[in-house]
Write a protein that holds these residues in place. Sequence first.
Motif, PDB file in Angstrom:
ATOM      1  N   PRO A  33       0.831  -1.198   0.000  1.00  0.00           N
ATOM      2  CA  PRO A  33       0.000   0.000   0.000  1.00  0.00           C
ATOM      3  C   PRO A  33       0.864   1.244   0.000  1.00  0.00           C
ATOM      4  O   PRO A  33       1.919   1.291   0.618  1.00  0.00           O
ATOM      5  N   TYR A  38      -1.458   0.872 -10.750  1.00  0.00           N
ATOM      6  CA  TYR A  38      -2.753   1.221 -11.289  1.00  0.00           C
ATOM      7  C   TYR A  38      -3.594  -0.012 -11.639  1.00  0.00           C
ATOM      8  O   TYR A  38      -4.802   0.068 -11.753  1.00  0.00           O
ATOM      9  N   SER A  42      -5.511  -1.311  -4.873  1.00  0.00           N
ATOM     10  CA  SER A  42      -4.993  -0.606  -3.700  1.00  0.00           C
ATOM     11  C   SER A  42      -5.185   0.893  -3.877  1.00  0.00           C
ATOM     12  O   SER A  42      -5.145   1.416  -4.994  1.00  0.00           O
ATOM     13  N   PRO A  43      -5.409   1.617  -2.791  1.00  0.00           N
ATOM     14  CA  PRO A  43      -5.698   3.051  -2.885  1.00  0.00           C
ATOM     15  C   PRO A  43      -4.472   3.852  -3.307  1.00  0.00           C
ATOM     16  O   PRO A  43      -3.335   3.463  -3.039  1.00  0.00           O
ATOM     17  N   PRO A  44      -4.686   5.002  -3.947  1.00  0.00           N
ATOM     18  CA  PRO A  44      -3.559   5.851  -4.346  1.00  0.00           C
ATOM     19  C   PRO A  44      -2.878   6.508  -3.152  1.00  0.00           C
ATOM     20  O   PRO A  44      -1.703   6.852  -3.214  1.00  0.00           O
ATOM     21  N   THR A  46      -2.509   6.312   1.267  1.00  0.00           N
ATOM     22  CA  THR A  46      -2.719   5.532   2.488  1.00  0.00           C
ATOM     23  C   THR A  46      -2.423   6.427   3.694  1.00  0.00           C
ATOM     24  O   THR A  46      -1.517   7.264   3.643  1.00  0.00           O
ATOM     25  N   ALA A  67       0.537   9.863  -7.612  1.00  0.00           N
ATOM     26  CA  ALA A  67      -0.735  10.097  -6.925  1.00  0.00           C
ATOM     27  C   ALA A  67      -0.827  11.534  -6.430  1.00  0.00           C
ATOM     28  O   ALA A  67       0.184  12.229  -6.279  1.00  0.00           O
ATOM     29  N   ASP A 203     -11.450   9.358  -8.529  1.00  0.00           N
ATOM     30  CA  ASP A 203     -10.181   8.649  -8.642  1.00  0.00           C
ATOM     31  C   ASP A 203      -9.299   8.828  -7.404  1.00  0.00           C
ATOM     32  O   ASP A 203      -8.152   8.401  -7.389  1.00  0.00           O
ATOM     33  N   PHE A 204      -9.852   9.471  -6.372  1.00  0.00           N
ATOM     34  CA  PHE A 204      -9.101   9.642  -5.130  1.00  0.00           C
ATOM     35  C   PHE A 204      -9.821   8.955  -3.979  1.00  0.00           C
ATOM     36  O   PHE A 204     -11.009   9.186  -3.758  1.00  0.00           O
ATOM     37  N   TRP A 205      -9.112   8.124  -3.278  1.00  0.00           N
ATOM     38  CA  TRP A 205      -9.617   7.580  -2.026  1.00  0.00           C
ATOM     39  C   TRP A 205      -8.406   7.229  -1.157  1.00  0.00           C
ATOM     40  O   TRP A 205      -7.284   7.097  -1.650  1.00  0.00           O
ATOM     41  N   CYS A 206      -8.647   7.122   0.120  1.00  0.00           N
ATOM     42  CA  CYS A 206      -7.552   6.937   1.070  1.00  0.00           C
ATOM     43  C   CYS A 206      -7.764   5.668   1.868  1.00  0.00           C
ATOM     44  O   CYS A 206      -8.810   5.489   2.496  1.00  0.00           O
ATOM     45  N   GLY A 207      -6.795   4.790   1.826  1.00  0.00           N
ATOM     46  CA  GLY A 207      -6.834   3.578   2.624  1.00  0.00           C
ATOM     47  C   GLY A 207      -6.103   3.791   3.942  1.00  0.00           C
ATOM     48  O   GLY A 207      -5.662   4.892   4.259  1.00  0.00           O
TER      49      GLY A 207
END
Length: 218
Positions: A33, A38, A42-44, A46, A67, A203-207
């Motif tokens: 992570p 791509y 997995s998120p761009p 973390t 990212a 296209d953006f999210w946070c793990g």
Amino acid sequence: MMPGDTNMTSSLMTEVRAADLKLVPRRADDGSPGVLTYHSASPPVTYMHICETDHFSMGVFLLKSGASIPLHDHPGMHGILKVMYGKVRISCFDRLERADGSPQAVPPLPPAQLGAMRRSVLRCAGEYTEESGPCVLTPDRDNLHQIDAVDGPTAFMDILAPPYDPDEGRDCHYYKVLTDSDVNNTEPKEKEVWLMEISQPPDFWCGGEPYPGPEVCL
């Protein structure tokens, strides 16, 4: 957080390094992570949560190569960002009151979208590495910013005071630039722009992943 507190915290953060937080720099071809793949789910970006109180929050963001954390705000908040490894480009904007100066022509938009527009100024855009001093924001200066990973994976430590709290009016809002502006210019450049508040970009999210470093005693 008072100006003196910000200066003291910023000075202390200047000395922090990735090894102090037990962070191991990620490689661009690493499937972990926080590294760009791509073709994976997995998120761009973390986030490693370190701690949070009623007065501040502290954590580490890891960005894959290429990212970005989109243009967003920190209403009523102070913030300090210190790169742990890699390189980021930070583009900072400030909101302007409509009474200041001559307002720009309003971009042609449907009436329903005009209420989401914010007259702003691009204050600066610069690159930061682990050798750079912290990037400091206040409720009135550099409060809106975009963060882009440059030339590979990167990680930065982030302190916000007070922390986000929607119930207290401190919620995160996202924006896009409507008027022409080169946010990738690395030279300080003040230019008035129109920003429009938008939903979180798809296209953006946070793990999340565990923080491996020492415990913070509060």
